[in-house]
Design an enzyme around this catalytic site. Structure first.
Site, PDB file in Angstrom:
ATOM      1  N   ILE A 185       0.870  -1.169   0.000  1.00 42.72           N
ATOM      2  CA  ILE A 185       0.000   0.000   0.000  1.00 42.72           C
ATOM      3  C   ILE A 185       0.910   1.222   0.000  1.00 42.72           C
ATOM      4  O   ILE A 185       2.084   1.148   0.379  1.00 42.72           O
ATOM      5  CB  ILE A 185      -0.983   0.034   1.193  1.00 42.72           C
ATOM      6  CG1 ILE A 185      -0.243   0.099   2.538  1.00 42.72           C
ATOM      7  CG2 ILE A 185      -1.907  -1.167   1.164  1.00 42.72           C
ATOM      8  CD1 ILE A 185      -1.192   0.236   3.735  1.00 42.72           C
ATOM      9  N   ASP A 186       0.390   2.347  -0.437  1.00 40.18           N
ATOM     10  CA  ASP A 186       1.196   3.559  -0.541  1.00 40.18           C
ATOM     11  C   ASP A 186       1.770   3.964   0.812  1.00 40.18           C
ATOM     12  O   ASP A 186       1.165   3.700   1.863  1.00 40.18           O
ATOM     13  CB  ASP A 186       0.348   4.724  -1.070  1.00 40.18           C
ATOM     14  CG  ASP A 186      -0.169   4.495  -2.478  1.00 40.18           C
ATOM     15  OD1 ASP A 186       0.409   3.667  -3.194  1.00 40.18           O
ATOM     16  OD2 ASP A 186      -1.154   5.159  -2.852  1.00 40.18           O
ATOM     17  N   ARG A 187       2.901   4.644   0.772  1.00 36.93           N
ATOM     18  CA  ARG A 187       3.506   5.154   1.995  1.00 36.93           C
ATOM     19  C   ARG A 187       2.554   6.096   2.716  1.00 36.93           C
ATOM     20  O   ARG A 187       2.487   6.134   3.950  1.00 36.93           O
ATOM     21  CB  ARG A 187       4.810   5.894   1.662  1.00 36.93           C
ATOM     22  CG  ARG A 187       5.603   6.358   2.873  1.00 36.93           C
ATOM     23  CD  ARG A 187       6.895   7.032   2.460  1.00 36.93           C
ATOM     24  NE  ARG A 187       6.640   8.282   1.778  1.00 36.93           N
ATOM     25  CZ  ARG A 187       6.434   9.450   2.401  1.00 36.93           C
ATOM     26  NH1 ARG A 187       6.467   9.519   3.722  1.00 36.93           N
ATOM     27  NH2 ARG A 187       6.209  10.539   1.714  1.00 36.93           N
ATOM     28  N   GLU A 188       1.773   6.853   1.961  1.00 38.16           N
ATOM     29  CA  GLU A 188       0.859   7.824   2.562  1.00 38.16           C
ATOM     30  C   GLU A 188      -0.407   7.179   3.119  1.00 38.16           C
ATOM     31  O   GLU A 188      -1.131   7.795   3.900  1.00 38.16           O
ATOM     32  CB  GLU A 188       0.459   8.892   1.527  1.00 38.16           C
ATOM     33  CG  GLU A 188       1.615   9.706   0.987  1.00 38.16           C
ATOM     34  CD  GLU A 188       2.299   9.073  -0.212  1.00 38.16           C
ATOM     35  OE1 GLU A 188       3.216   9.701  -0.768  1.00 38.16           O
ATOM     36  OE2 GLU A 188       1.944   7.934  -0.588  1.00 38.16           O
ATOM     37  N   THR A 189      -0.692   5.962   2.712  1.00 42.73           N
ATOM     38  CA  THR A 189      -1.903   5.260   3.136  1.00 42.73           C
ATOM     39  C   THR A 189      -1.645   4.497   4.438  1.00 42.73           C
ATOM     40  O   THR A 189      -0.574   3.916   4.629  1.00 42.73           O
ATOM     41  CB  THR A 189      -2.342   4.258   2.056  1.00 42.73           C
ATOM     42  OG1 THR A 189      -2.552   4.962   0.829  1.00 42.73           O
ATOM     43  CG2 THR A 189      -3.627   3.539   2.450  1.00 42.73           C
TER      44      THR A 189
END
Length: 235
Positions: free
Chosen positions: A70-74
């Protein structure tokens, strides 16, 4: 017979504002809640502060391997195989779309947006900016089911079920529908590059809420729920 691991030195590696939480662990699987701003695997400015390296050190499992990303920001759930012998069996579940994945997001409310709906489009990587994607003409290669959970004034709480797993798929799809996810620094326009400092007070309001699948090793039905909550809903 020793196994040695080398992690390159990153000067001034950013420390994540929050720690990961173990949601589940047995001899085959580890499932963790990843906080915002922490990458799943080492890369760029992040090595020791990545979820994979932190879990290896915390649990003492050198063979740990992520089954998906999953994205780093998620924020939210990430599953890991604990044993190399079963890694391919678990990863095949994600390749074959045999895993039910549920996300939640907070984004603007639009009364003219008919929900529930399924959004399909063709996503391609941006030629000029490697870190973003965009919709393009052509046969769809991405699909997301979108539902409204509740309205909170000018914002809304959405449930998202990605059928495919393209890069930034959920973020691009909601932005394309005119409801970009709150706190998104890339969509609908880039506010800062991937190497610029994060605004820790404004995390992306996207959460990997649930994972469910039939375990290919034990035969059990697995269902995991994130213990995290989106900041925009905590008021």
């Amino acid at each position: 017979g020793q196994r040695l691991f080398y992690y390159r030195h990153v000067p001034h590696e950013p420390e994540p504002p929050h720690s990961e939480q173990i949601v589940f662990q047995d001899e085959h699987l580890v499932v963790a809640d990843k906080p915002h701003f922490m990458p799943v695997t080492p890369g760029g400015r992040y090595v020791h502060s990545s979820l994979l390296v932190r879990l290896k050190r915390r649990l003492g499992i050198d063979t740990l391997s992520p089954l998906h990303r999953i994205d780093r920001e998620t924020a939210g759930l990430v599953a890991f195989a604990a044993q190399p012998a079963h890694r391919d069996e678990y990863q095949a579940l994600f390749r074959d779309r045999a895993v039910e994945k549920i996300y939640e997001a907070v984004a603007p409310y639009r009364d003219d947006l008919t929900l529930p709906r399924t959004h399909r489009s063709r996503l391609v990587e941006d030629a000029d900016r490697f870190f973003v994607s965009h919709e393009a003409p052509g046969a769809p290669n991405s699909e997301t089911q979108i539902e409204l959970i509740a309205r909170h004034g000018a914002l809304a709480h959405y449930r998202l079920r990605p059928i495919t797993g393209r890069r930034h798929q959920l973020r691009v799809h909601l932005a394309a529908l005119g409801v970009p996810i709150a706190g998104d620094a890339f969509y609908p326009r880039v506010l800062r590059g991937p190497d610029e400092p994060d605004d820790l007070s404004q995390p992306l309001q996207l959460l990997a809420r649930a994972l469910a699948f039939d375990d290919p090793v034990t035969g059990q039905r697995r269902h995991f729920e994130s213990q995290l909550r989106l900041q925009a809903l905590a008021v």
